[in-house]
Write an enzyme that holds these catalytic residues in place. Structure first.
Site, mmCIF file in Angstrom:
data_model
loop_
_atom_site.group_PDB
_atom_site.id
_atom_site.type_symbol
_atom_site.label_atom_id
_atom_site.label_comp_id
_atom_site.label_asym_id
_atom_site.label_seq_id
_atom_site.Cartn_x
_atom_site.Cartn_y
_atom_site.Cartn_z
ATOM 1 C CG ASN A 90 36.529 60.033 34.474
ATOM 2 O OD1 ASN A 90 37.031 60.739 33.602
ATOM 3 N ND2 ASN A 90 35.966 60.538 35.567
ATOM 4 C CE1 TYR A 156 46.635 64.007 35.657
ATOM 5 C CE2 TYR A 156 47.506 65.048 33.688
ATOM 6 C CZ TYR A 156 46.440 64.555 34.406
ATOM 7 O OH TYR A 156 45.166 64.597 33.865
ATOM 8 C CE LYS A 160 45.471 61.166 33.731
ATOM 9 N NZ LYS A 160 44.211 60.419 33.944
HETATM 10 N N1 NAD Z 1 40.150 68.582 33.573
HETATM 11 C C1 NAD Z 1 41.192 68.481 32.812
HETATM 12 O O1 NAD Z 1 41.761 69.475 32.372
HETATM 13 C C2 NAD Z 1 41.694 67.115 32.405
HETATM 14 C C3 NAD Z 1 42.468 67.011 31.246
HETATM 15 C C4 NAD Z 1 42.923 65.758 30.855
HETATM 16 C C5 NAD Z 1 42.595 64.643 31.591
HETATM 17 N N2 NAD Z 1 41.848 64.768 32.729
HETATM 18 C C6 NAD Z 1 41.515 63.532 33.461
HETATM 19 O O2 NAD Z 1 40.102 63.422 33.558
HETATM 20 C C7 NAD Z 1 39.771 62.561 34.635
HETATM 21 C C8 NAD Z 1 38.644 63.170 35.439
HETATM 22 O O3 NAD Z 1 39.119 64.325 36.095
HETATM 23 P P1 NAD Z 1 38.309 65.702 36.150
HETATM 24 O O4 NAD Z 1 39.041 66.682 35.334
HETATM 25 O O5 NAD Z 1 36.882 65.444 35.893
HETATM 26 O O6 NAD Z 1 38.581 66.113 37.685
HETATM 27 P P2 NAD Z 1 37.616 66.202 38.953
HETATM 28 O O7 NAD Z 1 38.511 66.450 40.115
HETATM 29 O O8 NAD Z 1 36.520 67.169 38.673
HETATM 30 O O9 NAD Z 1 36.974 64.741 39.080
HETATM 31 C C9 NAD Z 1 37.742 63.637 39.500
HETATM 32 C C10 NAD Z 1 36.910 62.770 40.431
HETATM 33 O O10 NAD Z 1 37.701 61.616 40.778
HETATM 34 C C11 NAD Z 1 37.500 61.349 42.150
HETATM 35 N N3 NAD Z 1 38.615 60.572 42.696
HETATM 36 C C12 NAD Z 1 39.839 61.023 43.077
HETATM 37 N N4 NAD Z 1 40.546 60.009 43.599
HETATM 38 C C13 NAD Z 1 39.773 58.897 43.514
HETATM 39 C C14 NAD Z 1 39.950 57.539 43.898
HETATM 40 N N5 NAD Z 1 41.084 57.118 44.509
HETATM 41 N N6 NAD Z 1 38.940 56.665 43.654
HETATM 42 C C15 NAD Z 1 37.783 57.075 43.095
HETATM 43 N N7 NAD Z 1 37.544 58.359 42.743
HETATM 44 C C16 NAD Z 1 38.533 59.249 42.941
HETATM 45 C C17 NAD Z 1 37.379 62.728 42.790
HETATM 46 O O11 NAD Z 1 36.749 62.643 44.074
HETATM 47 C C18 NAD Z 1 36.554 63.479 41.753
HETATM 48 O O12 NAD Z 1 35.168 63.358 42.005
HETATM 49 C C19 NAD Z 1 41.070 62.342 35.410
HETATM 50 O O13 NAD Z 1 41.597 61.084 35.056
HETATM 51 C C20 NAD Z 1 41.968 63.461 34.902
HETATM 52 O O14 NAD Z 1 43.323 63.132 35.024
HETATM 53 C C21 NAD Z 1 41.388 65.975 33.134
#
Ligand code: NAD
Length: 290
Positions: A90, A156, A160
């Site tokens: 994730n 990005y 993805k």
């Molecule tokens: N929030 C959105 O709108 C959204 C939409 C589609 C997809 N996503 C995807 O959801 C996933 C989770 O993101 P989120 O929205 O919860 O963001 P977030 O920033 O709240 O959480 C992401 C977490 O990943 C950790 N992280 C970053 N780099 C890392 C690494 N190298 N190794 C381990 N951990 C690492 C960060 O410290 C953070 O705790 C991501 O893959 C993101 O691309 C998010």
């Protein structure tokens, strides 16, 4: 129907956003948790909060872009709980702006986390799950940015799209291998989490020397706005994700109003039309996609 209680879940990016919500949901279902994040302080805080609420959880500071750290994560999980039944690949980050203004560091950072992080997870954990010979499941977090190509999000989007493709392939490979390991692909639209502030997790070695360009600043602001105005929250996404795992469903599309836009992209390809800008579409589609 996948049984969660008493089973072991490994979650990357567990200290914030979706990862934290998966951890809360897993704990509520009686799962044992192995939480991984590159932000060691936020991870410790998360583990502490979950344990205080009665969860059986450990934290393993992990940079998912580093193959050896993902291998160490799997060993730590086996050491603590003996088995691994559910893996959330994730952790993810993003950067924006015109594609040609993105730096080599931007590419290395975003692909390192979003693509290689998932690749390492699949490479390291799938054989362990297959060997266990009991039901197990892998959830890879992609995005609607893996189904569409909105402007000013090129790296990005590309990362993805890679996760979508590798997870669809993983599905076929797991089917062909036989065994009891399944997988799902999570494709959310914009949801309020820490994602618009992903730079906080960028390592020193991959930071940019130059100040951000106008297109990068504009993309950052647009992302902040879009994420903040998301209608679903991380808990909603976790609910939908666990429901889909339970049902063995592959595609987890949390924002179905985006589907006409995905359909339009497919039509553009089939009819060999030039690509439609997904952000130029009807306001209700734009609103839902955020
Ligand atoms: N929030 C959105 O709108 C959204 C939409 C589609 C997809 N996503 C995807 O959801 C996933 C989770 O993101 P989120 O929205 O919860 O963001 P977030 O920033 O709240 O959480 C992401 C977490 O990943 C950790 N992280 C970053 N780099 C890392 C690494 N190298 N190794 C381990 N951990 C690492 C960060 O410290 C953070 O705790 C991501 O893959 C993101 O691309 C998010």
């Amino acid at each position: 129907m996948f049984q969660f209680e008493g089973k072991v879940a490994v979650i990357t990016g567990a200290a914030s956003g979706f990862g934290r919500a998966f951890a809360d949901k897993g704990a509520a279902l009686g799962m044992k948790l192995v939480l991984a994040d590159v932000d060691a302080a936020a991870l410790a805080h998360t583990v502490e909060a979950l344990r205080a609420a009665g969860a059986d959880a450990i934290g393993v500071p992990t940079d998912v872009s580093d193959a050896s750290q993902v291998e160490a994560l799997a060993l730590a999980a086996l050491d603590a709980f003996g088995k691994i039944h559910l893996l959330f690949n994730n952790a993810g980050v993003g950067s924006g702006g015109f594609l040609w203004e993105s730096t080599a560091n931007d590419w290395a950072w975003v692909f390192g986390v979003n693509v290689m992080g998932v690749a390492h997870g699949v490479r390291v954990f799938t054989p362990i799950m297959l060997r266990q010979n009991e039901p197990a499941h892998i959830v890879n977090t992609a995005s609607v940015a893996g189904l569409l190509s909105p402007p000013a999000m090129g790296i990005y989007n590309a990362s993805k799209h890679a996760v979508v493709s590798l997870t669809e392939t993983l599905y076929h490979d797991l089917q062909n291998a036989g065994g009891q390991v399944g997988c799902s692909l999570l494709c959310p639209a914009f949801v309020p989490t820490g994602i618009a502030d992903a730079e906080r997790a960028r390592p020193e070695t991959l930071r940019n020397d130059a100040a951000p360009t106008r297109s990068q600043l504009a993309a950052g602001k647009q992302l902040q706005r879009a994420v903040q105005s998301g209608k679903l929250n991380a808990q909603d996404v976790a609910e939908l994700t666990f429901e889909a795992i339970g049902a063995g469903r592959f595609y987890i599309l949390t924002h179905p109003a985006i589907l006409p836009t995905v359909h339009l992209r497919h039509e553009d390809i089939e009819q060999q039309r030039n690509p439609t800008d997904p952000l130029s579409l009807k306001p209700e589609v734009k609103a839902e996609s955020r």
